[in-house]
Structure formats: structure tokens, C-alpha cells
Motif scaffolding. Structure first.
Motif, mmCIF file in Angstrom:
data_model
loop_
_atom_site.group_PDB
_atom_site.id
_atom_site.type_symbol
_atom_site.label_atom_id
_atom_site.label_comp_id
_atom_site.label_asym_id
_atom_site.label_seq_id
_atom_site.Cartn_x
_atom_site.Cartn_y
_atom_site.Cartn_z
ATOM 1 N N CYS A 154 0.828 -1.209 0.000
ATOM 2 C CA CYS A 154 0.000 0.000 0.000
ATOM 3 C C CYS A 154 0.862 1.259 0.000
ATOM 4 O O CYS A 154 0.572 2.230 -0.706
ATOM 5 C CB CYS A 154 -0.923 0.022 1.214
ATOM 6 N N THR A 181 0.073 7.780 -0.843
ATOM 7 C CA THR A 181 -0.638 7.000 0.164
ATOM 8 C C THR A 181 -0.177 7.405 1.557
ATOM 9 O O THR A 181 1.016 7.580 1.794
ATOM 10 C CB THR A 181 -0.392 5.493 -0.041
ATOM 11 N N THR A 182 -1.143 7.542 2.449
ATOM 12 C CA THR A 182 -0.848 7.784 3.860
ATOM 13 C C THR A 182 -1.515 6.691 4.680
ATOM 14 O O THR A 182 -2.474 6.064 4.232
ATOM 15 C CB THR A 182 -1.362 9.162 4.324
ATOM 16 N N GLU A 183 -0.987 6.479 5.867
ATOM 17 C CA GLU A 183 -1.588 5.506 6.777
ATOM 18 C C GLU A 183 -1.889 6.196 8.093
ATOM 19 O O GLU A 183 -1.203 7.136 8.486
ATOM 20 C CB GLU A 183 -0.679 4.296 6.975
ATOM 21 N N PHE A 202 -5.524 3.071 5.085
ATOM 22 C CA PHE A 202 -4.687 3.642 4.037
ATOM 23 C C PHE A 202 -5.553 4.555 3.189
ATOM 24 O O PHE A 202 -6.656 4.178 2.784
ATOM 25 C CB PHE A 202 -4.065 2.535 3.183
ATOM 26 N N LYS A 203 -5.025 5.764 2.934
ATOM 27 C CA LYS A 203 -5.777 6.783 2.202
ATOM 28 C C LYS A 203 -4.930 7.362 1.081
ATOM 29 O O LYS A 203 -3.695 7.364 1.159
ATOM 30 C CB LYS A 203 -6.162 7.934 3.131
ATOM 31 N N VAL A 204 -5.627 7.889 0.079
ATOM 32 C CA VAL A 204 -5.008 8.696 -0.958
ATOM 33 C C VAL A 204 -5.799 9.993 -0.991
ATOM 34 O O VAL A 204 -7.030 9.971 -1.063
ATOM 35 C CB VAL A 204 -4.964 7.978 -2.327
ATOM 36 N N TYR A 234 -7.484 1.340 -4.908
ATOM 37 C CA TYR A 234 -6.772 2.618 -4.960
ATOM 38 C C TYR A 234 -7.260 3.442 -6.157
ATOM 39 O O TYR A 234 -7.611 4.610 -6.026
ATOM 40 C CB TYR A 234 -5.272 2.331 -5.060
#
Length: 121
Positions: free
Chosen positions: A10, A16-18, A29-31, A100
Motif C-alpha cells: 500500500c 498513500t498515507t496511513e 490507508f488513504k489517498v 486505490y
């Protein structure tokens, strides 16, 4: 794949950030601030939840016993994939990328273009 390999993969996806927004055992997990994967770290059965096209979500559930409609999510769009070994690692990576990309498609045009350009590199 195991949950650490899911996390590592990921983090290779652009922007991507967590984070742990809900509790200290559910990794998100984000975008661009939008979630594309949920990874519970305290579950006895290792799994993760991803966004899918509605038709693909159903197809995936029918094809694999390790895939279920995601609990606490819109079941039309979200699946939980259990890491049982039934699904090959490359398929798992494909479904993470699919989630994603589904999230990136819903972003504002400027963000979408920037991220897809990064993804193509």
C-alpha cells in the motif's frame, strides 16, 4: 501475502498515507484523504477491506471463499479479503490497486490527473 506485506505494498502507491483514525488496532490507508483500504491488526483471521466495482465485488465473492462483503461498509462496493493463501499474491496486489484507482477516480480532476501520472511512472 501477510498483513505486513499488504502494508508495504500500500505504501508503494503514490501519495498513500496511513493512520489509525478509529482506534489503535485498525490501520487505514488513504489517498488524498480518502480511504482505499482498511487493515485490522488485531484479528485472529488476517484480512483487509477494499473498494470494488459493484459487479467485480460480486464476482470476487463468488470466485473465492476467502472474500466476503465487508462488515460495516457499503456491501455493494466493499469486500473483505481474508489472507488464507487461497488467492495468489499478484491477485491481492491487483485488488489493492483496483481499490486505490477506484478512490482516485472520485477525486477532483487536478488530484486525479496528478496521481494517475505518478502511478504511470
Amino acid at each position: 501475502m501477510n498483513i505486513e506485506e499488504v502494508r508495504t505494498f500500500c505504501l508503494t502507491l503514490p501519495e498513500t498515507t496511513e493512520a489509525f483514525p478509529f482506534d489503535d488496532v485498525t490501520l487505514i490507508f488513504k489517498v488524498c484523504g480518502k480511504m482505499f483500504l482498511l487493515l485490522p491488526l488485531d484479528s485472529e483471521r488476517h484480512s483487509f477491506s477494499v473498494k470494488c466495482d459493484p459487479e467485480k465485488a460480486i464476482e470476487l465473492r463468488e470466485k473465492y471463499s476467502c472474500v466476503e462483503a465487508a462488515y460495516h461498509f457499503n456491501k455493494k462496493h466493499w469486500n473483505t479479503i481474508y489472507l488464507t493463501g487461497e488467492m495468489q499474491d499478484n491477485e491481492i496486489r491487483d485488488w489493492i490497486e483496483h481499490s486505490y484507482k477506484k478512490v482516485v477516480e472520485g477525486l477532483p480532476k487536478i488530484d486525479k490527473q496528478r496521481i494517475f501520472n505518478l502511478f504511470q511512472q
